[in-house]
Design a protein around this motif. Structure first.
Motif, PDB file in Angstrom:
ATOM      1  N   GLY A  61      -2.589  -1.759  -7.420  1.00  0.00           N
ATOM      2  CA  GLY A  61      -3.610  -0.828  -7.898  1.00  0.00           C
ATOM      3  C   GLY A  61      -3.177   0.013  -9.064  1.00  0.00           C
ATOM      4  N   GLU A 110      -2.574   5.384   1.903  1.00  0.00           N
ATOM      5  CA  GLU A 110      -3.634   4.377   1.874  1.00  0.00           C
ATOM      6  C   GLU A 110      -3.664   3.584   3.173  1.00  0.00           C
ATOM      7  OE1 GLU A 110      -3.484   3.500  -2.970  1.00  0.00           O
ATOM      8  OE2 GLU A 110      -2.424   2.192  -1.570  1.00  0.00           O
ATOM      9  N   THR A 152      -7.559   5.620  -2.656  1.00  0.00           N
ATOM     10  CA  THR A 152      -6.475   5.273  -3.569  1.00  0.00           C
ATOM     11  C   THR A 152      -6.236   6.361  -4.606  1.00  0.00           C
ATOM     12  OG1 THR A 152      -7.953   4.140  -5.112  1.00  0.00           O
ATOM     13  CG2 THR A 152      -7.045   2.834  -3.307  1.00  0.00           C
ATOM     14  N   LYS A 153      -5.097   6.293  -5.243  1.00  0.00           N
ATOM     15  CA  LYS A 153      -4.723   7.293  -6.254  1.00  0.00           C
ATOM     16  C   LYS A 153      -5.670   7.250  -7.446  1.00  0.00           C
ATOM     17  CE  LYS A 153      -0.585   8.934  -8.702  1.00  0.00           C
ATOM     18  NZ  LYS A 153       0.848   8.653  -8.955  1.00  0.00           N
ATOM     19  N   TYR A 192      -8.541  -0.993   0.668  1.00  0.00           N
ATOM     20  CA  TYR A 192      -8.113   0.399   0.551  1.00  0.00           C
ATOM     21  C   TYR A 192      -9.072   1.122  -0.388  1.00  0.00           C
ATOM     22  CZ  TYR A 192      -3.786  -1.454   2.512  1.00  0.00           C
ATOM     23  OH  TYR A 192      -2.867  -2.061   3.327  1.00  0.00           O
ATOM     24  N   ALA A 232       0.830  -1.211   0.000  1.00  0.00           N
ATOM     25  CA  ALA A 232       0.000   0.000   0.000  1.00  0.00           C
ATOM     26  C   ALA A 232       0.860   1.255   0.000  1.00  0.00           C
ATOM     27  CB  ALA A 232      -0.909   0.008   1.221  1.00  0.00           C
ATOM     28  N   ARG A 233       0.348   2.307  -0.628  1.00  0.00           N
ATOM     29  CA  ARG A 233       0.951   3.624  -0.449  1.00  0.00           C
ATOM     30  C   ARG A 233       0.785   4.009   1.020  1.00  0.00           C
ATOM     31  NH1 ARG A 233      -1.979   3.674  -5.170  1.00  0.00           N
ATOM     32  NH2 ARG A 233      -0.776   4.104  -7.079  1.00  0.00           N
ATOM     33  N   LYS A 244     -11.398   1.056  -5.378  1.00  0.00           N
ATOM     34  CA  LYS A 244     -11.123   0.231  -4.206  1.00  0.00           C
ATOM     35  C   LYS A 244     -10.330  -1.010  -4.608  1.00  0.00           C
ATOM     36  CE  LYS A 244     -15.287   1.373  -1.531  1.00  0.00           C
ATOM     37  NZ  LYS A 244     -16.475   0.809  -0.848  1.00  0.00           N
TER      38      LYS A 244
END
Length: 329
Positions: free
Chosen positions: A300, A202, A221-222, A218, A198-199, A226
Protein backbone atom coordinates in the motif's frame (compact mmCIF):
# COMPACT_ATOMS: atom_id res chain seq x y z
CA UNK A 1 -0.03 48.30 -7.01
CA UNK A 2 2.97 46.71 -5.31
CA UNK A 3 6.20 48.67 -4.98
CA UNK A 4 9.52 48.34 -3.18
CA UNK A 5 10.12 50.90 -0.47
CA UNK A 6 13.52 52.53 0.22
CA UNK A 7 13.65 50.47 3.41
CA UNK A 8 13.67 47.29 1.33
CA UNK A 9 10.14 46.29 2.34
CA UNK A 10 7.33 45.78 -0.20
CA UNK A 11 4.17 47.87 -0.03
CA UNK A 12 0.69 46.99 -1.26
CA UNK A 13 -1.25 50.13 -2.23
CA UNK A 14 -4.68 49.30 -3.67
CA UNK A 15 -8.29 50.53 -3.76
CA UNK A 16 -10.56 47.46 -3.93
CA UNK A 17 -13.62 48.53 -5.94
CA UNK A 18 -11.80 51.32 -7.75
CA UNK A 19 -11.54 55.09 -7.41
CA UNK A 20 -13.44 56.57 -4.50
CA UNK A 21 -13.28 53.38 -2.43
CA UNK A 22 -11.29 52.89 0.76
CA UNK A 23 -7.56 52.77 0.12
CA UNK A 24 -5.57 49.82 1.46
CA UNK A 25 -1.88 50.13 2.30
CA UNK A 26 0.21 47.48 3.97
CA UNK A 27 3.91 46.63 3.83
CA UNK A 28 5.67 43.26 3.95
CA UNK A 29 9.15 41.83 4.20
CA UNK A 30 8.96 40.08 0.81
CA UNK A 31 7.32 40.61 -2.55
CA UNK A 32 5.68 37.18 -2.34
CA UNK A 33 3.93 38.15 0.92
CA UNK A 34 2.77 41.41 -0.63
CA UNK A 35 1.39 39.61 -3.70
CA UNK A 36 -0.37 37.09 -1.47
CA UNK A 37 -2.01 39.87 0.55
CA UNK A 38 -3.06 41.75 -2.60
CA UNK A 39 -4.78 38.65 -3.99
CA UNK A 40 -6.42 37.97 -0.65
CA UNK A 41 -7.65 41.57 -0.23
CA UNK A 42 -9.16 41.62 -3.72
CA UNK A 43 -10.87 38.27 -3.16
CA UNK A 44 -12.32 39.56 0.14
CA UNK A 45 -13.75 42.58 -1.68
CA UNK A 46 -15.17 40.46 -4.51
CA UNK A 47 -16.88 38.24 -1.94
CA UNK A 48 -18.37 41.26 -0.16
CA UNK A 49 -16.34 40.64 2.98
CA UNK A 50 -14.44 43.06 5.15
CA UNK A 51 -10.67 42.99 5.45
CA UNK A 52 -9.96 42.45 9.15
CA UNK A 53 -6.26 41.92 8.53
CA UNK A 54 -5.93 45.64 7.77
CA UNK A 55 -5.86 45.86 11.52
CA UNK A 56 -3.06 43.88 13.04
CA UNK A 57 -3.90 40.19 13.30
CA UNK A 58 -3.77 39.67 17.05
CA UNK A 59 -4.93 36.06 17.11
CA UNK A 60 -2.95 33.80 19.40
CA UNK A 61 -1.29 30.61 18.25
CA UNK A 62 -4.03 28.41 19.77
CA UNK A 63 -6.76 30.43 18.05
CA UNK A 64 -5.08 30.04 14.68
CA UNK A 65 -4.76 26.30 15.28
CA UNK A 66 -8.48 26.10 16.05
CA UNK A 67 -9.25 27.96 12.81
CA UNK A 68 -7.21 25.35 10.94
CA UNK A 69 -8.84 22.45 12.78
CA UNK A 70 -12.42 23.56 12.16
CA UNK A 71 -11.79 24.32 8.49
CA UNK A 72 -9.51 21.44 7.59
CA UNK A 73 -7.96 19.37 10.38
CA UNK A 74 -11.16 17.73 11.63
CA UNK A 75 -11.56 16.03 8.24
CA UNK A 76 -8.15 14.36 8.34
CA UNK A 77 -7.98 10.72 9.37
CA UNK A 78 -5.65 11.61 12.27
CA UNK A 79 -6.98 15.16 12.67
CA UNK A 80 -7.95 15.01 16.35
CA UNK A 81 -4.67 13.42 17.39
CA UNK A 82 -2.70 15.95 15.32
CA UNK A 83 -4.70 18.87 16.74
CA UNK A 84 -3.98 17.75 20.31
CA UNK A 85 -0.27 17.53 19.51
CA UNK A 86 -0.25 20.96 17.85
CA UNK A 87 -1.92 22.51 20.89
CA UNK A 88 0.84 21.09 23.08
CA UNK A 89 3.39 22.70 20.77
CA UNK A 90 1.59 26.05 20.96
CA UNK A 91 1.54 25.85 24.76
CA UNK A 92 5.27 25.04 24.75
CA UNK A 93 5.80 28.24 22.73
CA UNK A 94 3.84 30.16 25.37
CA UNK A 95 0.85 30.70 23.03
CA UNK A 96 2.22 33.92 21.49
CA UNK A 97 0.50 36.09 18.89
CA UNK A 98 0.71 33.92 15.79
CA UNK A 99 1.64 36.79 13.47
CA UNK A 100 4.80 37.35 15.54
CA UNK A 101 6.06 33.77 15.29
CA UNK A 102 9.50 33.41 13.73
CA UNK A 103 11.67 30.59 12.46
CA UNK A 104 13.91 31.09 15.47
CA UNK A 105 10.99 30.33 17.81
CA UNK A 106 10.77 26.87 16.32
CA UNK A 107 14.54 26.36 16.25
CA UNK A 108 14.77 27.08 19.98
CA UNK A 109 11.83 24.74 20.64
CA UNK A 110 13.48 22.02 18.55
CA UNK A 111 16.83 22.40 20.29
CA UNK A 112 15.15 21.97 23.69
CA UNK A 113 13.27 18.90 22.42
CA UNK A 114 16.46 17.29 21.15
CA UNK A 115 18.22 18.12 24.41
CA UNK A 116 15.34 16.44 26.25
CA UNK A 117 15.84 13.20 24.35
CA UNK A 118 13.20 13.58 21.63
CA UNK A 119 14.30 11.98 18.36
CA UNK A 120 15.12 14.05 15.26
CA UNK A 121 12.39 12.18 13.36
CA UNK A 122 9.77 13.29 15.88
CA UNK A 123 11.03 16.87 15.59
CA UNK A 124 10.74 16.65 11.81
CA UNK A 125 7.16 15.44 12.24
CA UNK A 126 6.45 18.51 14.41
CA UNK A 127 7.82 20.78 11.69
CA UNK A 128 5.74 19.01 9.06
CA UNK A 129 2.56 19.49 11.09
CA UNK A 130 3.26 23.20 11.64
CA UNK A 131 4.02 23.79 7.97
CA UNK A 132 0.83 21.99 6.98
CA UNK A 133 -1.24 24.29 9.23
CA UNK A 134 0.23 27.59 8.05
CA UNK A 135 0.41 26.57 4.40
CA UNK A 136 -3.26 25.57 4.42
CA UNK A 137 -4.36 28.79 6.13
CA UNK A 138 -2.28 30.88 3.70
CA UNK A 139 -3.73 28.93 0.77
CA UNK A 140 -7.31 29.60 1.83
CA UNK A 141 -6.70 33.25 2.69
CA UNK A 142 -7.25 32.85 6.42
CA UNK A 143 -3.85 34.49 7.00
CA UNK A 144 -2.40 37.54 5.29
CA UNK A 145 1.15 36.83 6.45
CA UNK A 146 3.36 34.00 5.25
CA UNK A 147 4.23 30.73 6.95
CA UNK A 148 6.93 31.64 9.52
CA UNK A 149 8.40 28.12 9.40
CA UNK A 150 8.51 27.67 5.61
CA UNK A 151 12.28 28.05 5.23
CA UNK A 152 13.32 25.76 8.08
CA UNK A 153 15.02 22.60 6.90
CA UNK A 154 14.21 19.32 8.62
CA UNK A 155 17.03 17.52 10.36
CA UNK A 156 18.82 15.20 7.98
CA UNK A 157 18.45 11.68 9.28
CA UNK A 158 20.57 8.74 8.20
CA UNK A 159 18.29 6.05 6.81
CA UNK A 160 17.88 3.24 9.30
CA UNK A 161 18.59 -0.35 8.38
CA UNK A 162 15.34 -2.21 7.76
CA UNK A 163 15.41 -5.21 10.09
CA UNK A 164 13.68 -8.50 9.33
CA UNK A 165 13.40 -11.96 10.85
CA UNK A 166 14.97 -15.08 9.41
CA UNK A 167 13.09 -18.41 9.37
CA UNK A 168 14.46 -19.57 12.74
CA UNK A 169 13.55 -16.28 14.43
CA UNK A 170 10.03 -16.45 13.00
CA UNK A 171 9.59 -19.94 14.46
CA UNK A 172 10.88 -18.88 17.88
CA UNK A 173 8.62 -15.82 18.17
CA UNK A 174 5.53 -17.64 16.94
CA UNK A 175 6.21 -20.47 19.38
CA UNK A 176 6.14 -17.86 22.15
CA UNK A 177 2.84 -16.52 20.83
CA UNK A 178 1.27 -19.97 20.63
CA UNK A 179 2.48 -21.35 23.94
CA UNK A 180 2.87 -18.50 26.44
CA UNK A 181 0.68 -15.58 25.33
CA UNK A 182 -2.61 -15.18 27.16
CA UNK A 183 -4.06 -12.70 24.64
CA UNK A 184 -6.33 -14.84 22.40
CA UNK A 185 -5.95 -12.55 19.38
CA UNK A 186 -2.23 -11.75 19.12
CA UNK A 187 -1.22 -14.89 17.23
CA UNK A 188 -3.68 -14.34 14.37
CA UNK A 189 -2.92 -10.62 14.08
CA UNK A 190 0.77 -11.56 13.85
CA UNK A 191 0.01 -14.16 11.18
CA UNK A 192 -1.92 -11.63 9.11
CA UNK A 193 0.90 -9.11 9.37
CA UNK A 194 3.56 -11.67 8.47
CA UNK A 195 1.64 -13.32 5.62
CA UNK A 196 0.20 -10.19 4.00
CA UNK A 197 2.66 -7.41 4.92
CA UNK A 198 -0.05 -5.48 6.78
CA UNK A 199 0.74 -2.84 9.35
CA UNK A 200 -0.16 -4.11 12.82
CA UNK A 201 -3.05 -1.65 13.17
CA UNK A 202 -4.43 -2.70 9.78
CA UNK A 203 -4.41 -6.39 10.67
CA UNK A 204 -5.81 -5.74 14.14
CA UNK A 205 -8.69 -3.68 12.72
CA UNK A 206 -10.31 -6.23 10.41
CA UNK A 207 -13.74 -7.80 11.01
CA UNK A 208 -15.72 -10.48 9.21
CA UNK A 209 -16.83 -7.94 6.61
CA UNK A 210 -13.18 -7.61 5.49
CA UNK A 211 -12.89 -11.31 4.65
CA UNK A 212 -13.77 -13.13 1.46
CA UNK A 213 -12.64 -16.64 0.53
CA UNK A 214 -8.84 -16.50 0.51
CA UNK A 215 -8.82 -12.70 0.47
CA UNK A 216 -8.53 -9.99 3.13
CA UNK A 217 -9.29 -6.30 2.56
CA UNK A 218 -7.67 -3.58 4.64
CA UNK A 219 -9.49 -0.25 4.79
CA UNK A 220 -8.01 1.40 7.91
CA UNK A 221 -4.82 2.21 6.00
CA UNK A 222 -2.26 4.98 6.32
CA UNK A 223 -3.09 6.34 2.86
CA UNK A 224 -6.85 6.00 3.34
CA UNK A 225 -7.07 3.70 0.32
CA UNK A 226 -8.42 0.17 0.50
CA UNK A 227 -6.32 -2.75 -0.66
CA UNK A 228 -7.00 -6.47 -0.91
CA UNK A 229 -4.37 -9.17 -0.41
CA UNK A 230 -4.67 -12.93 -1.09
CA UNK A 231 -4.32 -15.26 1.90
CA UNK A 232 -4.04 -19.03 2.20
CA UNK A 233 -7.18 -21.11 2.65
CA UNK A 234 -5.92 -22.20 6.08
CA UNK A 235 -5.45 -18.61 7.27
CA UNK A 236 -8.82 -17.56 5.83
CA UNK A 237 -10.71 -20.34 7.63
CA UNK A 238 -8.81 -19.80 10.90
CA UNK A 239 -9.39 -16.04 10.95
CA UNK A 240 -13.04 -16.42 9.89
CA UNK A 241 -13.75 -18.91 12.68
CA UNK A 242 -11.99 -16.69 15.24
CA UNK A 243 -13.91 -13.55 14.24
CA UNK A 244 -17.22 -15.40 14.20
CA UNK A 245 -16.55 -16.25 17.83
CA UNK A 246 -15.01 -12.97 19.07
CA UNK A 247 -16.25 -10.32 16.63
CA UNK A 248 -12.92 -8.46 16.55
CA UNK A 249 -9.27 -8.70 17.59
CA UNK A 250 -9.52 -5.99 20.25
CA UNK A 251 -6.97 -3.20 20.57
CA UNK A 252 -4.17 -4.43 22.83
CA UNK A 253 -2.55 -7.19 20.76
CA UNK A 254 0.69 -5.30 20.07
CA UNK A 255 1.59 -5.42 23.77
CA UNK A 256 1.27 -9.20 23.77
CA UNK A 257 3.47 -9.37 20.69
CA UNK A 258 6.13 -7.14 22.26
CA UNK A 259 6.22 -9.37 25.32
CA UNK A 260 6.61 -12.46 23.13
CA UNK A 261 9.55 -10.85 21.35
CA UNK A 262 11.12 -9.92 24.70
CA UNK A 263 10.76 -13.49 25.96
CA UNK A 264 12.32 -14.85 22.77
CA UNK A 265 15.56 -12.96 23.46
CA UNK A 266 15.72 -11.81 19.83
CA UNK A 267 17.18 -8.31 19.51
CA UNK A 268 15.35 -6.11 17.00
CA UNK A 269 16.48 -2.74 15.59
CA UNK A 270 15.33 0.07 17.86
CA UNK A 271 11.76 1.19 17.22
CA UNK A 272 10.93 -1.55 14.71
CA UNK A 273 9.03 -4.07 16.83
CA UNK A 274 5.58 -2.98 15.61
CA UNK A 275 6.66 -3.15 11.96
CA UNK A 276 9.05 -6.11 12.08
CA UNK A 277 6.57 -8.60 10.61
CA UNK A 278 5.67 -6.20 7.78
CA UNK A 279 9.39 -5.72 7.04
CA UNK A 280 9.90 -9.48 7.22
CA UNK A 281 7.13 -10.13 4.69
CA UNK A 282 8.57 -7.53 2.29
CA UNK A 283 12.16 -8.74 2.70
CA UNK A 284 11.34 -12.41 2.13
CA UNK A 285 9.07 -11.48 -0.80
CA UNK A 286 11.93 -9.72 -2.58
CA UNK A 287 14.57 -12.32 -1.66
CA UNK A 288 12.40 -15.02 -3.23
CA UNK A 289 12.14 -13.11 -6.50
CA UNK A 290 8.90 -11.15 -6.03
CA UNK A 291 8.33 -8.14 -8.30
CA UNK A 292 8.91 -4.77 -6.66
CA UNK A 293 5.78 -3.24 -8.28
CA UNK A 294 3.64 -6.06 -6.93
CA UNK A 295 5.15 -5.50 -3.51
CA UNK A 296 4.27 -1.81 -3.70
CA UNK A 297 0.61 -2.67 -4.25
CA UNK A 298 0.57 -5.29 -1.49
CA UNK A 299 2.16 -2.95 1.06
CA UNK A 300 0.00 0.00 0.00
CA UNK A 301 2.90 2.38 -0.60
CA UNK A 302 1.80 5.52 -2.43
CA UNK A 303 5.31 5.94 -3.85
CA UNK A 304 7.63 3.31 -5.30
CA UNK A 305 10.48 5.10 -3.50
CA UNK A 306 9.32 3.60 -0.20
CA UNK A 307 9.20 0.10 -1.66
CA UNK A 308 12.65 0.42 -3.23
CA UNK A 309 14.15 0.22 0.27
CA UNK A 310 13.83 -3.55 -0.13
CA UNK A 311 15.21 -3.77 -3.68
CA UNK A 312 18.77 -4.50 -2.55
CA UNK A 313 17.56 -7.85 -1.21
CA UNK A 314 16.61 -9.14 -4.66
CA UNK A 315 18.51 -12.35 -5.52
CA UNK A 316 19.88 -10.90 -8.76
CA UNK A 317 20.82 -7.54 -7.23
CA UNK A 318 24.57 -8.22 -7.02
CA UNK A 319 24.60 -10.23 -10.25
CA UNK A 320 23.34 -7.14 -12.07
CA UNK A 321 26.33 -5.19 -10.79
CA UNK A 322 28.63 -7.61 -12.61
CA UNK A 323 26.47 -7.73 -15.73
CA UNK A 324 25.82 -4.01 -16.13
CA UNK A 325 29.12 -2.40 -15.14
CA UNK A 326 31.25 -0.69 -17.82
CA UNK A 327 33.78 -2.98 -19.47
CA UNK A 328 37.39 -2.14 -20.20
CA UNK A 329 38.15 -2.93 -23.85
Amino acid sequence: MIRKLPSGRWQVDIQPGGRGQKRVRKSFDSKAEAQRFERWAMSQHDAGSSIPQLKKDKRRFLEVLRTWYLAHGKYLRDGERRYRHLKRIAESFGNPMASKLTANDYLVYRALRIEGGISPKTCNNDLGYLNAVFNELCRTGALSYSNPFAKIRPIKIQEREMGYLDDDQIRIIFAELREKTTNPHALLVARLSLETGARWSEAEGITLSHLKPNLVTYDQTKSGKKRSVPISENLYKTVKKHLEKHGSFGTSTISAFRRAVDRSGIQLPQGQCAHILRHTFASHFVMKGGEILTLQKVLGHSSIVMTMRYAHLAPDHLDQVLQCKPKIQ
